[in-house]
Scaffold this motif. Structure first.
Motif, PDB file in Angstrom:
ATOM      1  N   ALA A  88      48.203   6.495  49.169  1.00 16.53           N
ATOM      2  CA  ALA A  88      48.553   5.736  50.367  1.00 16.53           C
ATOM      3  C   ALA A  88      48.993   4.328  50.006  1.00 16.53           C
ATOM      4  O   ALA A  88      49.949   3.787  50.576  1.00 16.53           O
ATOM      5  N   SER A  89      48.305   3.728  49.055  1.00 21.18           N
ATOM      6  CA  SER A  89      48.688   2.412  48.557  1.00 21.18           C
ATOM      7  C   SER A  89      48.106   2.229  47.167  1.00 21.18           C
ATOM      8  O   SER A  89      47.131   2.885  46.803  1.00 21.18           O
ATOM      9  N   VAL A  90      48.749   1.351  46.400  1.00 19.46           N
ATOM     10  CA  VAL A  90      48.232   0.980  45.089  1.00 19.46           C
ATOM     11  C   VAL A  90      48.145  -0.540  45.050  1.00 19.46           C
ATOM     12  O   VAL A  90      49.146  -1.231  45.246  1.00 19.46           O
ATOM     13  N   ARG A  91      46.956  -1.047  44.844  1.00 21.29           N
ATOM     14  CA  ARG A  91      46.734  -2.484  44.763  1.00 21.29           C
ATOM     15  C   ARG A  91      46.389  -2.830  43.320  1.00 21.29           C
ATOM     16  O   ARG A  91      45.389  -2.341  42.785  1.00 21.29           O
ATOM     17  N   PHE A  92      47.216  -3.642  42.678  1.00 19.10           N
ATOM     18  CA  PHE A  92      46.936  -4.067  41.316  1.00 19.10           C
ATOM     19  C   PHE A  92      46.007  -5.279  41.365  1.00 19.10           C
ATOM     20  O   PHE A  92      46.303  -6.266  42.043  1.00 19.10           O
ATOM     21  N   VAL A  93      44.899  -5.181  40.657  1.00 18.17           N
ATOM     22  CA  VAL A  93      43.881  -6.234  40.678  1.00 18.17           C
ATOM     23  C   VAL A  93      43.746  -6.797  39.265  1.00 18.17           C
ATOM     24  O   VAL A  93      42.968  -6.286  38.444  1.00 18.17           O
ATOM     25  N   PRO A  94      44.521  -7.838  38.941  1.00 17.79           N
ATOM     26  CA  PRO A  94      44.415  -8.426  37.604  1.00 17.79           C
ATOM     27  C   PRO A  94      43.121  -9.211  37.470  1.00 17.79           C
ATOM     28  O   PRO A  94      42.812 -10.081  38.282  1.00 17.79           O
ATOM     29  N   VAL A  95      42.354  -8.900  36.426  1.00 10.00           N
ATOM     30  CA  VAL A  95      41.067  -9.560  36.221  1.00 10.00           C
ATOM     31  C   VAL A  95      40.902  -9.921  34.751  1.00 10.00           C
ATOM     32  O   VAL A  95      41.007  -9.052  33.878  1.00 10.00           O
ATOM     33  N   ASP A  96      40.668 -11.202  34.498  1.00 10.41           N
ATOM     34  CA  ASP A  96      40.257 -11.637  33.169  1.00 10.41           C
ATOM     35  C   ASP A  96      38.731 -11.555  33.178  1.00 10.41           C
ATOM     36  O   ASP A  96      38.056 -12.395  33.778  1.00 10.41           O
ATOM     37  N   PHE A  97      38.190 -10.526  32.537  1.00 14.41           N
ATOM     38  CA  PHE A  97      36.765 -10.252  32.639  1.00 14.41           C
ATOM     39  C   PHE A  97      35.903 -11.370  32.055  1.00 14.41           C
ATOM     40  O   PHE A  97      34.710 -11.444  32.353  1.00 14.41           O
ATOM     41  N   ALA A  98      36.487 -12.250  31.236  1.00 16.13           N
ATOM     42  CA  ALA A  98      35.720 -13.356  30.670  1.00 16.13           C
ATOM     43  C   ALA A  98      35.575 -14.508  31.660  1.00 16.13           C
ATOM     44  O   ALA A  98      34.704 -15.358  31.506  1.00 16.13           O
ATOM     45  N   ARG A  99      36.439 -14.532  32.700  1.00 14.46           N
ATOM     46  CA  ARG A  99      36.416 -15.682  33.615  1.00 14.46           C
ATOM     47  C   ARG A  99      36.321 -15.313  35.077  1.00 14.46           C
ATOM     48  O   ARG A  99      35.753 -16.063  35.876  1.00 14.46           O
TER      49      ARG A  99
END
Length: 291
Positions: free
Chosen positions: A139-150
Motif C-alpha cells: 500500500a505504501s513504502v516509507r523509507f526511514v533513514p536512521v543513523d543507529f549511533a545517533r
C-alpha cells in the motif's frame, strides 16, 4: 557506514535471492525483483551459480561456494519469514536493517499494508537509486533513514507515520549476530515499546556453535587467500543466543514465542538438498507475538 554505498552483505543477500528465484523451493520461494537490484558486475556471479558449473580458478570457486551457501540460508529463512508475515496479516510492516530487501515490491499480500524500511541513510539512498521508478505492491513504502549511533528509532518511525496503536509486524532478519548483547536487548526493548497488542516480531539469530564460528573464520581466510572481497570483514560476529535466553528476553518485553525453529528443520520440510547443514542447524527463526 560512512560511504554512500550498499553494504557488501546486503548485496550478497540480494545475490542469494536472485540465485534461488525459480530454482529452489519453487512454489514456496520467489524473488524476481532481486536480480534487478544488482549491477551488471554483481549479476555475473549470480549467473555462474545458476549455471550449476563450478569454476576451476580458485578465486571464482571461492566466490561460487560462498554464494551457493548464502543461497541455501536465504531460501530457508525467507520462506519462514514470509509465511509468518502472511499468517498475521498486520496493517503495518517494519523491516529493521532492510538492505536490498524486495518484499514490498514482490509480495502481493502487502497490498493493504504500510511498509516501513529502516536502514542507514547511505545504504537507503543507494537502494532507492537501484529501485528507480519501480512500483511497489505494498500500500505504501516509507523509507526511514536512521543513523543507529545517533538517532532515535522510535522517533524516526513516528515521524514517518508509524502508528503504535495499530498492530505491527517487525522483521529483524540477519542482523542479530552483528550486534552486541546489549544492542540486541535495547532493540527488543524499543520494539516492545512501539508494539500494540496483536503485533508480531520475526527474527533470525545464531545459537552458540564452535562449528559455525570455525566455518565462518575459515571462509574469511580462504576469501583473503583468493584475493576476493570479504563481505563479512566489516561485520564481525558479536553475539549468539541459546534459545531459552532469547525466549526470556522476548518474554520480558511482552512477546510470547510462538515458534522457534532451527533452519535445518525448515529446510528438510521444504525437501531441500542442503550441502552445509551445520550452518543451518546453528541458525534459528523465531516468531513472537504480543497478546
Amino acid at each position: 557506514m560512512a560511504e554512500r554505498k550498499a553494504s557488501r552483505t546486503a548485496v550478497l543477500v540480494c545475490q542469494g535471492r536472485a540465485v534461488a528465484d525459480g530454482r529452489l523451493a519453487v512454489g514456496r520461494f520467489a524473488d524476481p525483483v532481486a536480480i534487478e537490484l544488482l549491477t551488471a558486475a554483481e549479476q555475473e556471479p549470480v549467473g555462474r551459480v545458476r549455471s550449476g558449473v563450478r569454476p576451476k580458478p580458485f578465486g571464482e570457486r571461492m566466490e561460487y561456494e560462498l554464494l551457493t551457501g548464502t543461497t541455501e540460508v536465504l531460501v530457508v529463512r525467507t520462506v519462514a519469514i514470509d509465511d509468518a508475515v502472511r499468517e498475521r496479516g498486520n496493517p503495518q510492516l517494519v523491516i529493521l536493517g532492510a538492505g536490498l530487501d524486495a518484499r514490498a515490491w514482490r509480495m502481493a499480500e502487502l497490498a493493504e499494508v504500510d511498509v516501513f524500511e529502516v536502514d542507514q541513510p547511505a545504504s537507503q539512498q543507494e537502494k532507492r537509486e537501484r529501485l528507480g521508478e519501480r512500483t511497489a505492491l505494498a500500500a505504501s513504502v516509507r523509507f526511514v533513514p536512521v543513523d543507529f549511533a545517533r538517532d532515535s528509532l522510535g522517533a524516526a518511525l513516528a515521524e514517518a507515520g508509524h502508528d503504535e496503536t495499530r498492530p505491527t509486524t517487525w522483521i529483524w532478519e540477519g542482523v542479530v549476530p552483528y550486534l552486541t548483547p546489549e544492542q540486541v536487548e535495547a532493540t527488543v526493548e524499543m520494539v516492545g515499546k512501539h508494539s500494540a497488542p496483536g503485533s508480531r516480531l520475526i527474527l533470525t539469530y545464531p545459537v552458540p556453535s564452535r562449528v559455525y564460528s570455525i566455518g565462518r573464520k575459515t571462509v574469511q581466510v580462504l576469501l583473503n587467500l583468493a584475493g576476493r572481497n570479504n563481505p563479512m570483514a566489516g561485520e564481525p560476529n558479536r553475539s549468539s543466543w541459546p534459545p531459552e535466553r532469547m525466549r526470556k528476553l522476548l518474554g520480558a518485553r511482552g512477546f510470547d514465542v510462538t515458534t522457534d525453529v532451527d533452519q535445518l528443520s525448515i529446510a528438510r520440510g521444504l525437501d531441500l538438498a542442503i550441502e552445509r547443514d551445520s550452518f543451518l542447524a546453528s541458525s534459528r527463526v523465531t516468531v513472537a507475538d504480543r497478546q
